[in-house]
Design an enzyme around this catalytic site. Structure first.
Site, PDB file in Angstrom:
ATOM      1  CD  GLU A  53      26.785  55.248  29.973  1.00 40.74           C
ATOM      2  OE1 GLU A  53      25.584  55.228  30.275  1.00 40.74           O
ATOM      3  OE2 GLU A  53      27.199  55.124  28.788  1.00 40.74           O
ATOM      4  CG  LEU A 204      16.737  68.517  -3.440  1.00 37.53           C
ATOM      5  CD1 LEU A 204      15.670  67.436  -3.276  1.00 37.53           C
ATOM      6  CD2 LEU A 204      16.299  69.793  -2.742  1.00 37.53           C
ATOM      7  CB  ALA A 270       4.497  73.044   2.924  1.00 40.17           C
TER       8      ALA A 270
END
Length: 333
Positions: A53, A204, A270
């Site tokens: 803004e 990774l 997982a």
């Protein structure tokens, strides 16, 4: 003056996406006069810099008086490294503020009420879904106090994640692997368990997409690992979390400034995160292959976990199903 602010909000969204993904939200702002002519625009460039803004008001100058500010996130009303955006908007003389997402933080929320009290018309919820989506992980952290967790699994048609040898096995094709690198690039940390680190020896890192910074590599588990593994090379930073409790691991990552975690581990990792109710979104690849034997994608979970499917797509010769986990009572844990 138009009452449909969608077009202007899309401009603000486009600007927001130019800002860096960091501990602060991505925010964009445009300022238009009573005829809809653009007077100023801006986006947040990162922690410690002017908010969207303020940047838009600086560009608009005197043109902000009597104008409308359209911003993707409710203007803040607190003083941090920078002053409150609500006061900047009031001082500039805008007559209307349109925003998309309400601020979810205890510290900065309430800006809409401050603006209304100053006599400014406030319209909220314009393209709210889109405005919330760009800061999905940031919003999640503000609401839950823990990182957003995205789980990726690749399995065969018969549910196997490796062949009978249990060793490294290519499941999906090149296009799915490229998509996986894209997912990594969108996360702050990539996590595997010690078993995956030892057996698959993954690096990774993001290698198939350009990134300004590599995500943090995280290995979770109590097993000691040789430092010669690729995950410990100098291609990116690595954090070894000698924990078995996923909630404790996420608390440590939150303290490290991680907002979005990409789980790429095996069935044990997982299963532990799913059973603890700590997975927020799943990307599941299904490869058109049948192994007939080998480890299954998941262990027993104890309860059914359902997804709200957001995407089903063929990627190369593989099928991807993506969805958000539906938590108990529709609440995030």
């Amino acid at each position: 003056m138009t009452s449909d602010w969608s077009s202007a909000m899309r401009q603000a969204l486009s600007l927001a996406l130019q800002g860096p993904r960091s501990l602060n939200p991505q925010v964009g702002c445009v300022i238009v006069d009573s005829s809809g002519i653009l007077m100023g625009s801006g986006f947040h460039h990162g922690a410690g810099t002017d908010h969207a803004e303020v940047e838009a008001l600086r560009e608009a100058r005197a043109g902000a008086r009597g104008a409308t500010a359209i911003v993707t996130l409710e203007p803040c009303c607190h003083t941090g490294r920078t002053g409150p955006c609500t006061q900047a908007l009031i001082d500039a003389g805008v007559v209307r503020v349109v925003f998309g997402q309400s601020d979810p933080t205890d510290l900065a929320a309430g800006g809409a009420d401050v603006l209304r009290a100053a006599g400014i018309e406030v319209i909220g919820g314009v393209l709210e879904r889109e405005c919330t989506e760009i800061n999905k992980a940031w919003t999640h952290v503000q609401r839950t106090g823990r990182p957003y967790v995205l789980l990726k699994i690749a399995q065969t048609l018969d549910g196997r994640v490796a062949d009978a040898s249990g060793g490294p096995t290519a499941i999906t094709g090149a296009q799915a692997q490229e998509f996986t690198h894209q997912l990594r690039s969108q996360c702050d940390a990539v996590m595997v368990g010690t078993s995956t680190a030892l057996v698959d020896n993954p690096q990774l890192t993001v290698r198939l997409h350009e990134v300004a910074h590599q995500p943090l590599r995280v290995v979770m588990g109590e097993r000691e690992l040789p430092t010669t593994l690729r995950v410990f090379d100098d291609a990116a930073a690595t954090l070894a979390i000698k924990e078995r409790d996923p909630r404790s691991a996420l608390a440590l990552l939150h303290e490290a400034g991680v907002q979005k975690v990409f789980l790429e581990g095996g069935p044990t990792l997982a299963g532990s995160f799913l059973s603890a109710g700590l997975v927020d979104e799943v990307v599941w690849f299904i490869a058109p292959a049948l192994f007939g034997a080998g480890p299954l994608a998941l262990p027993a979970l104890g309860e059914v976990i359902r997804l709200d499917v957001t995407q089903v797509e063929r990627i190369g010769n593989d099928v991807m199903v993506r969805g958000r986990v539906i938590h108990a009572n529709q609440q995030e844990r």
